[in-house]
Design a protein around this motif. Structure first.
Motif, PDB file in Angstrom:
ATOM      1  N   THR A 142       3.387  -2.880   4.284  1.00  0.00           N
ATOM      2  CA  THR A 142       2.381  -2.373   5.261  1.00  0.00           C
ATOM      3  C   THR A 142       2.425  -0.870   4.999  1.00  0.00           C
ATOM      4  OG1 THR A 142       4.288  -2.621   6.665  1.00  0.00           O
ATOM      5  CG2 THR A 142       2.510  -4.022   6.924  1.00  0.00           C
ATOM      6  N   LEU A 143       1.528  -0.489   4.331  1.00  0.00           N
ATOM      7  CA  LEU A 143       1.291   1.010   4.201  1.00  0.00           C
ATOM      8  C   LEU A 143       0.573   1.565   5.354  1.00  0.00           C
ATOM      9  CD1 LEU A 143       2.005   2.480   1.282  1.00  0.00           C
ATOM     10  CD2 LEU A 143      -0.193   2.084   0.664  1.00  0.00           C
ATOM     11  N   ALA A 144       1.230   2.468   6.063  1.00  0.00           N
ATOM     12  CA  ALA A 144       0.608   2.936   7.195  1.00  0.00           C
ATOM     13  C   ALA A 144      -0.609   3.939   6.769  1.00  0.00           C
ATOM     14  CB  ALA A 144       1.866   3.641   8.043  1.00  0.00           C
ATOM     15  N   GLY A 145      -1.542   3.622   7.499  1.00  0.00           N
ATOM     16  CA  GLY A 145      -2.842   4.510   7.357  1.00  0.00           C
ATOM     17  C   GLY A 145      -3.681   3.774   6.289  1.00  0.00           C
ATOM     18  N   ALA A 146      -3.252   2.660   5.934  1.00  0.00           N
ATOM     19  CA  ALA A 146      -4.088   1.936   4.867  1.00  0.00           C
ATOM     20  C   ALA A 146      -4.159   0.284   5.084  1.00  0.00           C
ATOM     21  CB  ALA A 146      -3.761   2.129   3.383  1.00  0.00           C
ATOM     22  N   MET A 147      -3.173  -0.220   5.070  1.00  0.00           N
ATOM     23  CA  MET A 147      -3.019  -1.744   5.557  1.00  0.00           C
ATOM     24  C   MET A 147      -2.377  -1.985   6.727  1.00  0.00           C
ATOM     25  SD  MET A 147      -2.210  -1.307   1.726  1.00  0.00           S
ATOM     26  CE  MET A 147      -1.211  -2.258   1.168  1.00  0.00           C
ATOM     27  N   ALA A 148      -1.988  -1.001   7.431  1.00  0.00           N
ATOM     28  CA  ALA A 148      -1.460  -0.921   8.747  1.00  0.00           C
ATOM     29  C   ALA A 148      -1.464   0.209   9.631  1.00  0.00           C
ATOM     30  CB  ALA A 148       0.270  -1.207   8.457  1.00  0.00           C
ATOM     31  N   PRO A 149      -1.364   0.187  10.887  1.00  0.00           N
ATOM     32  CA  PRO A 149      -1.637   1.571  11.725  1.00  0.00           C
ATOM     33  C   PRO A 149      -1.076   2.836  11.262  1.00  0.00           C
ATOM     34  CG  PRO A 149      -0.859  -0.302  13.167  1.00  0.00           C
ATOM     35  CD  PRO A 149      -0.616  -0.830  11.461  1.00  0.00           C
ATOM     36  N   VAL A 150      -1.609   3.758  11.152  1.00  0.00           N
ATOM     37  CA  VAL A 150      -1.148   5.101  10.946  1.00  0.00           C
ATOM     38  C   VAL A 150       0.239   5.426  11.383  1.00  0.00           C
ATOM     39  CG1 VAL A 150      -2.456   6.560  12.491  1.00  0.00           C
ATOM     40  CG2 VAL A 150      -2.064   7.113  10.158  1.00  0.00           C
ATOM     41  N   THR A 151       0.464   4.902  12.709  1.00  0.00           N
ATOM     42  CA  THR A 151       1.820   5.142  13.384  1.00  0.00           C
ATOM     43  C   THR A 151       2.752   4.077  12.911  1.00  0.00           C
ATOM     44  OG1 THR A 151       0.712   3.690  15.115  1.00  0.00           O
ATOM     45  CG2 THR A 151       0.486   6.071  15.602  1.00  0.00           C
ATOM     46  N   MET A 152       4.004   4.769  12.744  1.00  0.00           N
ATOM     47  CA  MET A 152       5.082   4.070  12.125  1.00  0.00           C
ATOM     48  C   MET A 152       5.460   2.635  13.071  1.00  0.00           C
ATOM     49  SD  MET A 152       4.840   5.835   9.497  1.00  0.00           S
ATOM     50  CE  MET A 152       6.020   4.632   8.343  1.00  0.00           C
ATOM     51  N   ALA A 153       5.490   2.960  14.002  1.00  0.00           N
ATOM     52  CA  ALA A 153       6.026   1.919  15.057  1.00  0.00           C
ATOM     53  C   ALA A 153       4.949   0.618  15.052  1.00  0.00           C
ATOM     54  CB  ALA A 153       5.998   2.452  16.517  1.00  0.00           C
ATOM     55  N   GLY A 154       3.664   0.871  14.973  1.00  0.00           N
ATOM     56  CA  GLY A 154       2.662  -0.045  14.676  1.00  0.00           C
ATOM     57  C   GLY A 154       2.785  -0.683  13.396  1.00  0.00           C
ATOM     58  N   ALA A 155       3.020   0.160  12.501  1.00  0.00           N
ATOM     59  CA  ALA A 155       3.155  -0.416  11.010  1.00  0.00           C
ATOM     60  C   ALA A 155       4.045  -1.312  10.854  1.00  0.00           C
ATOM     61  CB  ALA A 155       3.257   0.505   9.875  1.00  0.00           C
ATOM     62  N   VAL A 156       5.470  -1.190  11.489  1.00  0.00           N
ATOM     63  CA  VAL A 156       6.846  -1.894  11.481  1.00  0.00           C
ATOM     64  C   VAL A 156       6.436  -3.052  12.455  1.00  0.00           C
ATOM     65  CG1 VAL A 156       8.938  -1.997  12.594  1.00  0.00           C
ATOM     66  CG2 VAL A 156       8.317  -0.158  11.263  1.00  0.00           C
ATOM     67  N   ALA A 157       5.802  -3.001  13.539  1.00  0.00           N
ATOM     68  CA  ALA A 157       5.489  -4.100  14.468  1.00  0.00           C
ATOM     69  C   ALA A 157       4.418  -5.179  13.751  1.00  0.00           C
ATOM     70  CB  ALA A 157       4.706  -4.025  15.584  1.00  0.00           C
TER      71      ALA A 157
END
Lengths: 519, 519
Positions: free
Chosen positions: B268-283
């Motif tokens: 989950t690369l934040a800002g690409a395949m996941a949210p730009v926010t780290m908590a969202g990418a982790v979730a």
């Protein structure tokens, strides 16, 4: 204060202007000394803390420290210590009573008050490499003796990088200036090329008094104003094992009386100048440091003191000092735990044994910088530019280290780990669903300029892009950046009359012969 | 078991012999996977943990994950999930019920049972770089496609270094072997050149079944014995956002049924395949990982599962992935906190964006390796040899990384911070007093051979000594060491009949055409 402020105002909005100039070469993070938000790493149990404390106290009570300074001996005798020749023993109750007078936090305010730094609490401050006699850069390609020009260039880096918060000792020893007047020329350079918190070497009365006077002039302070709170600091080293020498103690006491910042950092190399066991080396370091703080507090109760750690290990095959080792990391963390036990701010370092700015340099430096963070260090000496166990200063290493320092600054930004509704971003995830990507969506657009750490030196291109751009390895990139920063450097503003007053002081003191060199 | 042991015995005291051979080139620390002794760094408050958990659960409940595998869909439908085409939604109670069946700790036992690794608790295990399609070394001097020989050489490093505890995926993709039979040749090489825990790519039925069979043969196991506990593992990645593809799920379910180790690692690369926010990418990463674990636990309750993290950020200027950044470190720590919340072992990585083994490579890798430690990671993938965001494997980088890994191993040795009477060393300090040094004294003599970390690659000589020795920078030193290790490498013993059985299996499967390549 009003006169100082008036003069400052004439200089123009200095910090803002300096930051704009800075952005001409690289985009860097703003001045913002990090607050440490993680609990420190504490390898010692409460019993371990007690055992090291007891060890340090028994060293002070039973073995004693030699003070090779008659004035210090007299003061400690008056304070009730047991003096035997130059050996001083002191009881733990007295030690703890004196140490308790030291503030747990203090501020050093340089000539630009926007660059004031707080030492203590969870405040993390980084300083440049200090005191290497030699210099190395990519264009020279070998180790050479330091010069004034090299020193000036490293001071320009010290000023240029917002992640460098204080100007430590000379970033390289300019051996082309005679030792009697070196402090005058370098302090003039430091005070005119930087506006950050300043250090004086405790190397004899004249040097300490001259530097204090120059810092006072540069800040536009009255003598009373200068003495009222720390405008600068000194760092002294003990002569391990268990000795404080004459000039260091002399400077220490002078600075204590003038209410300036005091940092004592024993260099207890385990297996050489201290026991081969890290707990013993730490206990000895604490004993050597605490007794200097006792002296300062007896002279000027409440004066600003920090305890430093420089406990590492030797290579037992060669006796050479090693830095950034696992033992170094643990010793730093243990000392941090003890500093909190004593209620004292902590100084540690960014160090390595490597001779050139290569991979080894960076894993050793990373180890030491993260250990500084983990230990709760407030002042990180040598945080940028150090090579060869402190015998070489390098501008490439300086710039490479600053990339790590900026990352530590960003790492301490609580925004990264925020977990509000906007950060969990369920709506954004819903809008992208099981296909597509997050590049273009509003949630990303709203945040992308500040969401992530933006490096200034790291190359994140893929191999092909990197190759097309010249295939340049990190130290070469840093070298090019160094040249560009120096070429574009503009000194922070200084009032003309202050500069003239500094010049006149330097000229006068040179006429008088500077400082004796036979200490 | 008895047959296996008999065959083993004929092979001779393998671990001991291997270590003796090893010492012919370098002195390294013995096999001893570290136990993490510090508390993990936990950036999330209890509310933060709850917010990320709720986010992950709402992704599974409200958005759903696509499973591009009909069999998986059928099983999840049977389990009561809501199926909508290929989209699967599942309730948090069911998720938590299934996840609770996963063990918090499990063991993977390779053909040499002395090299068994425990995944979970405070156990820290390091694996080699996995899956780069390309290779770089100092003598080639540029990026080239991987070959079988390069892969073999990196496997030899994997075996040689005691600080490498498991053999992950192919250390470089040998593209000179046809994809249909590549797994047969590389697994033969892996099983004969190493005796460490083994991985299978979940890339289609044939590959997974072939690899399981080869690992079974190499270990001398009956089918029942093989299935009874993990002898190997697979690592799958989701196709972020919110998708699991066919072959990964196929291998995942096959391995689950056979009771092997299962690791799921969303990228989950934040800002690409996941949210730009780290908590969202982790979730999002957790949602993608947990649903695979749910499936495995439904198929085979109690099967060994670990959750992986590969959450990093892109360079928002170019979209290029970045690694070892402050955001990467915090995401890894956050995921570690969540893994403990779910009672699951954790996998993370040793990663960097750098293209060559220079300073940037080492600060990025240091950041990621220390984040692995701080997060409580149990399996560190790519711990040695990774460059260019995983697109390049490098033997020099491998050896440089091993120096960091050994230092982490030593860092976790509680002996460093021991505070007994012998370690406080008051008598030693007394005996040296205010003069002299600790080199020669008995307290040092008794301890000096084991007191400190002894590097194998770091050069601790001073500049002049280093220059006389050739002035060799770290990657060049690593290159010379690489050549020497390969030249002196001896494979771990393997019973002749087992080797023949493996050879026959490979020959038979090649005759049958290997695996289809059109998945």
């Amino acid at each position: 204060m009003s006169e100082r402020n008036k003069r400052r105002t004439r200089g123009g909005g200095r910090a803002g202007a300096a930051e704009r100039r800075g952005s001409a070469v690289i985009e860097q993070m703003p001045w913002n000394p990090p607050k440490m938000i993680d609990p420190p790493v504490e390898p010692l149990s409460p019993e371990g803390v007690e055992a090291i404390h007891d060890g340090a106290m028994r060293i002070l009570e039973e073995i004693g420290i030699e003070f090779l300074n008659p004035e210090a001996l007299e003061i400690l005798r008056e304070a009730g210590c047991t003096i035997d020749g130059e050996n001083v023993r002191m009881g733990r109750e007295f030690v703890m009573e004196m140490v308790a007078k030291a503030p747990s936090e203090f501020t050093i305010t340089p000539r630009n008050p926007d660059r004031a730094i707080t030492i203590g609490g969870n405040n993390l401050n980084f300083g440049n490499v200090s005191s290497p006699p030699n210099y190395w850069d990519m264009s020279i390609g070998t180790k050479v003796a330091g010069t004034r020009e090299m020193c000036q260039n490293l001071l320009k880096l010290t000023q240029y990088f917002n992640c460098i918060h204080f100007a430590g000792g000379y970033p390289v020893e300019p051996v082309d200036i005679h030792a009697s007047v070196r402090h005058l020329d370098v302090l003039f350079d430091k005070l005119t090329l930087t506006d950050k918190a300043m250090h004086a070497y405790s190397l004899g009365k004249e040097r300490v008094e001259d530097v204090m006077e120059m810092v006072r002039i540069a800040g536009g302070h009255s003598h009373e104003d200068f003495d009222a709170s720390p405008k600068m600091y000194t760092n002294i080293n003990s002569t391990s094992p268990l000795k404080h020498d004459y000039p260091m103690m002399d400077g220490w006491m002078r600075m204590a009386r003038r209410g300036q910042g005091l940092v004592v950092t024993p260099f207890t190399l385990a297996g050489a100048m201290a026991p081969v066991t890290m707990a013993g080396a730490v206990a000895q370091s604490l004993a050597e440091g605490l007794c200097a703080i006792v002296l300062a507090q007896y002279i000027n109760p409440g004066v600003a003191c920090a305890i430093g750690t420089f406990t590492s290990n030797v290579d037992m095959k060669s006796g050479a000092p090693a830095f950034g080792t696992p033992e170094y990391m643990r010793a730093t963390q243990m000392t941090g735990q003890m500093a909190r036990f004593y209620g004292l701010p902590l100084r540690s370092s960014g160090v390595c044994a490597a001779n050139v700015p290569d991979g080894q340099a960076m894993w050793e430096t990373s180890n030491s910088l993260w250990a500084a963070v983990q230990s709760g260090t407030n002042m990180v000496y040598h945080a940028a530019g150090w090579l060869e166990g402190g015998l070489i200063a390098s501008p490439e290493k300086f710039i490479m280290d600053c990339e790590i320092l900026q990352q530590i600054q960003r790492y301490m930004d609580p925004a990264i780990t925020a977990t509000g509704v906007d950060e969990i971003a369920l709506e954004a995830i819903k809008s992208v669903g099981n296909d597509g990507h997050f590049f273009g969506i509003q949630h990303t657009q709203d945040r992308y300029t500040t969401a992530f750490y933006q490096p200034f030196l790291s190359d994140w291109k893929n191999y092909e892009g990197w190759e097309v751009a010249g295939g340049i390895w990190t130290p070469e990139r840093a070298h090019l950046m160094f040249k560009e920063i120096i070429a574009n450097f503009e000194a922070p503003p200084m009032d003309v009359s202050i500069r003239e007053e500094l010049e006149a002081f330097v000229a006068k003191r040179k006429e008088e012969g500077g400082a004796p060199t036979d200490f």
